[in-house]
Design a protein around this motif. Structure first.
Motif, PDB file in Angstrom:
ATOM      1  N   THR A 560      -2.963   2.349  -6.069  1.00  0.00           N
ATOM      2  CA  THR A 560      -2.394   1.724  -4.886  1.00  0.00           C
ATOM      3  C   THR A 560      -1.036   1.112  -5.229  1.00  0.00           C
ATOM      4  N   PHE A 561      -0.382   0.592  -4.218  1.00  0.00           N
ATOM      5  CA  PHE A 561       0.935  -0.024  -4.401  1.00  0.00           C
ATOM      6  C   PHE A 561       0.884  -1.166  -5.415  1.00  0.00           C
ATOM      7  N   SER A 562      -0.217  -1.915  -5.438  1.00  0.00           N
ATOM      8  CA  SER A 562      -0.347  -3.047  -6.352  1.00  0.00           C
ATOM      9  C   SER A 562      -0.948  -2.657  -7.697  1.00  0.00           C
ATOM     10  N   GLY A 563      -1.193  -1.353  -7.912  1.00  0.00           N
ATOM     11  CA  GLY A 563      -1.679  -0.891  -9.198  1.00  0.00           C
ATOM     12  C   GLY A 563      -3.179  -0.765  -9.330  1.00  0.00           C
ATOM     13  N   LYS A 564      -3.923  -0.903  -8.220  1.00  0.00           N
ATOM     14  CA  LYS A 564      -5.380  -0.759  -8.295  1.00  0.00           C
ATOM     15  C   LYS A 564      -5.751   0.723  -8.355  1.00  0.00           C
ATOM     16  N   PRO A 565      -6.663   1.104  -9.247  1.00  0.00           N
ATOM     17  CA  PRO A 565      -7.046   2.510  -9.358  1.00  0.00           C
ATOM     18  C   PRO A 565      -7.865   2.981  -8.158  1.00  0.00           C
ATOM     19  N   VAL A 566      -7.661   4.221  -7.767  1.00  0.00           N
ATOM     20  CA  VAL A 566      -8.392   4.846  -6.666  1.00  0.00           C
ATOM     21  C   VAL A 566      -9.054   6.107  -7.189  1.00  0.00           C
TER      22      VAL A 566
END
Length: 575
Positions: A560-566
């Motif tokens: 995601t934009f904030s660096g959270k893995p998807v």
């Protein structure tokens, strides 16, 4: 974490030092080491197509490079992906051009690779400072169906039923990202419409890849774990981040005296549509470092001395340090003997797909032509707009204003450009002569050149500063085929090999029309988009199923934009 401007200054300082382009030596002060460490660590993640591969298949991947805040790193523009066998040999290696911390590519699994476990390794030059324990590492199992499998086959009763593909599903993902289909049971060669829904801005602005592929349920037994504990590596050597592109280093040697050529100004060229031209200078030890964009159309560069016509010289490029993979642990796998027919059928599908590759090819995305380094300066003459002349000298004299050819004091023919405000060229500075991106010291390689090959000539009459050199102007020649640098041997330049980054591709997408019905379709990967964008609310994409039946999976991975893995998946059936 240094900001980008400070990082650029730091790297500029480092590559100005008399050192190898890849590594800084042991004589660093604690203060310089501390400054280097302040850049922060990088970490790499690969999202890839399959952990179990057959010879003849393609392996697709996307490369994510993150900083210590888990945001896209701006410290590296080049990523490296390697496949290492159990003998610790690198059997496949690729260089990936990174933009905003991401890049993508693919490679073909050749038939000369033996069946067994391999390590998939990914890293940047900067990550070498913390050792291979900090590289991305994953286990890949390759089956070569063209060779005997008797040593890896075992009866199902002795097997562990484990799937190589680990499906991750978190509360965050299921609440904020939904994959939906019109139906979950689909026919062969049917169009499938996919909707990806989200209301979360963080997901909306991320970076993702999408795979749609067949689930290959292979039963196997692991005999050794490949898990490696991350350790802090203390080293007195530090590698330079490839901030603007690839770094290469070397030295120049006088072939007659065998001594290194010190404090010598030279040019570095890579020809092509978007050619690269730099002026550099060797240090007091004859060494140089070149920082260049390795997204080139050719696999060679040229070095030529400036204003030195009588020096017979040679270029030596430093070899990059080999990574020690001695600590890697490789998995040992036994396959279910009952899957032999499945493996054979999958191999037959691969052979059919490869036979029809020319009907369904991927295409390389060519870079758009950019403005030359001198921008919009100068006047451009398209020679087809004029009466053509057989010789280069006649072309210059009859068509190009304020440019002529005369003889110097030694009787050699030289090019002259009259700068603005001058009555004539006083000879204080020489012109910068370029042909298809190659700088020439003299016009001797052009005197007998077939001018029918020349498309245009651009003349810049302003004095131009390139590096530390002043030129009376620029004469830039473009040929129709852009191949002057490929086909001409230069008497004054040394050619050496470079390995460009993997080309950017547009991957083939199957669509069914009446003229394609009779072509067999045994694709196991139905869709691959390494630059998937999630829009606000709903994002739509589509693909076609093939003649292969079974369970398939849609996989969206990324950050995601904030660096959270998807990592979210959706299954469907083709029957």
């Amino acid at each position: 974490m240094l900001n980008k401007l400070k990082l650029q200054y730091l790297v500029f300082f480092l590559i100005s030092m008399p050192i190898n382009a890849q590594v800084i030596g042991d004589n660093n002060t604690p203060e310089s080491i501390a400054v280097l460490k302040s850049i922060g660590e990088e970490k790499v993640t690969l999202h890839y197509s399959n952990s179990t591969l057959l010879s003849g298949e393609n392996f697709f991947f996307k490369f994510y490079c993150k900083n210590d805040k888990n945001l896209p790193s701006d410290a590296s523009k080049i990523g490296y992906v390697e496949l290492v066998n159990e003998d610790l040999n690198v059997v496949i290696k690729q260089k990936i051009l990174l933009k905003d911390g991401t890049g993508y590519s693919d490679f073909f699994i050749p038939t000369n690779l033996t069946t067994g476990g391999y390590k998939l390794i990914a890293y940047t030059n900067w990550m070498k400072n913390w050792g291979i324990d900090n590289f991305f590492q994953d286990d890949i199992f390759i089956i070569n169906p063209f060779k005997s499998q008797k040593n890896i086959l075992e009866l199902a009763d002795n097997m562990e039923h484990t799937d190589l593909l680990v499906i991750k599903d978190t509360e965050y993902l299921t609440k904020n990202l939904i994959i939906s289909l019109d139906e979950n049971i689909i026919k062969e060669r049917q169009k499938v419409n996919v909707k990806v829904s989200t209301t979360n801005f963080d997901l909306d602005s991320g970076s993702y890849s999408v795979f749609v592929q067949k689930v290959e349920n292979l039963k196997f037994k692991k005999y050794k774990s490949s898990a490696i504990e991350k350790k802090e590596v203390q080293s007195t050597q530090f590698y330079i981040p490839e901030l603007r592109g690839e770094l290469i280093s070397g030295f120049l040697t006088n072939n007659q005296s065998k001594e290194k050529i010190t404090n010598q100004i030279f040019t570095f060229n890579i020809p092509g549509k978007n050619y690269q031209l730099q002026t550099l200078k060797t240090d007091n030890q004859g060494k140089f470092i070149i920082d260049f964009d390795n997204n080139s159309e050719v696999n060679f560069g040229l070095i030529e001395l400036i204003n030195e016509f009588d020096i017979d010289f040679n270029v030596t490029i430093d070899n990059k340090e080999t990574i020690d993979y001695g600590k890697l642990n490789f998995i040992k796998i036994k396959l279910d003997a009952m899957l032999k027919d499945d493996i054979v059928n999958r191999s037959i599908h691969n052979q059919i797909e490869n036979a029809y590759y020319n009907v369904r090819p991927d295409t390389i995305i060519l870079s758009q032509k950019k403005k030359p380094f001198y921008g919009d300066l100068g006047a451009k003459y398209y020679l087809d707009d004029f009466t053509r002349f057989p010789s280069f000298k006649e072309t210059i004299v009859e068509i190009i204003d304020d440019v002529w050819i005369s003889n110097d004091q030694n009787g050699y023919e030289v090019l002259k450009i009259k700068s603005y405000g001058e009555q004539y060229s006083d000879g204080s500075y020489k012109p910068l002569l370029i042909v298809d991106g190659i700088r020439l010291n003299t016009i001797k390689d052009l005197i007998n050149y077939n001018t029918q090959n020349i498309k245009s000539i651009t003349i810049v009459r302003e004095k131009y500063i390139l590096g530390a050199n002043i030129f009376s102007g620029i004469l830039d020649i473009e040929t129709f085929n852009g191949d002057f640098g490929k086909s001409t041997n230069y008497s004054d330049a040394i050619k050496f090999t470079i390995n460009p980054t993997s080309p950017k591709k547009k991957y083939f997408r199957q669509a069914y029309y009446s003229d394609s019905i009779r072509i067999p379709d045994y694709r196991h990967i139905l869709y691959w988009n390494p630059e998937f964008i999630i829009n606000k609310k709903d994002t739509h994409f589509d693909f076609y199923t093939s003649d292969v039946k079974g369970e398939f999976i849609i996989s969206i991975k990324g950050f995601t934009f904030s660096g959270k893995p998807v990592d979210i998946e959706k299954e469907f059936i083709v029957q």
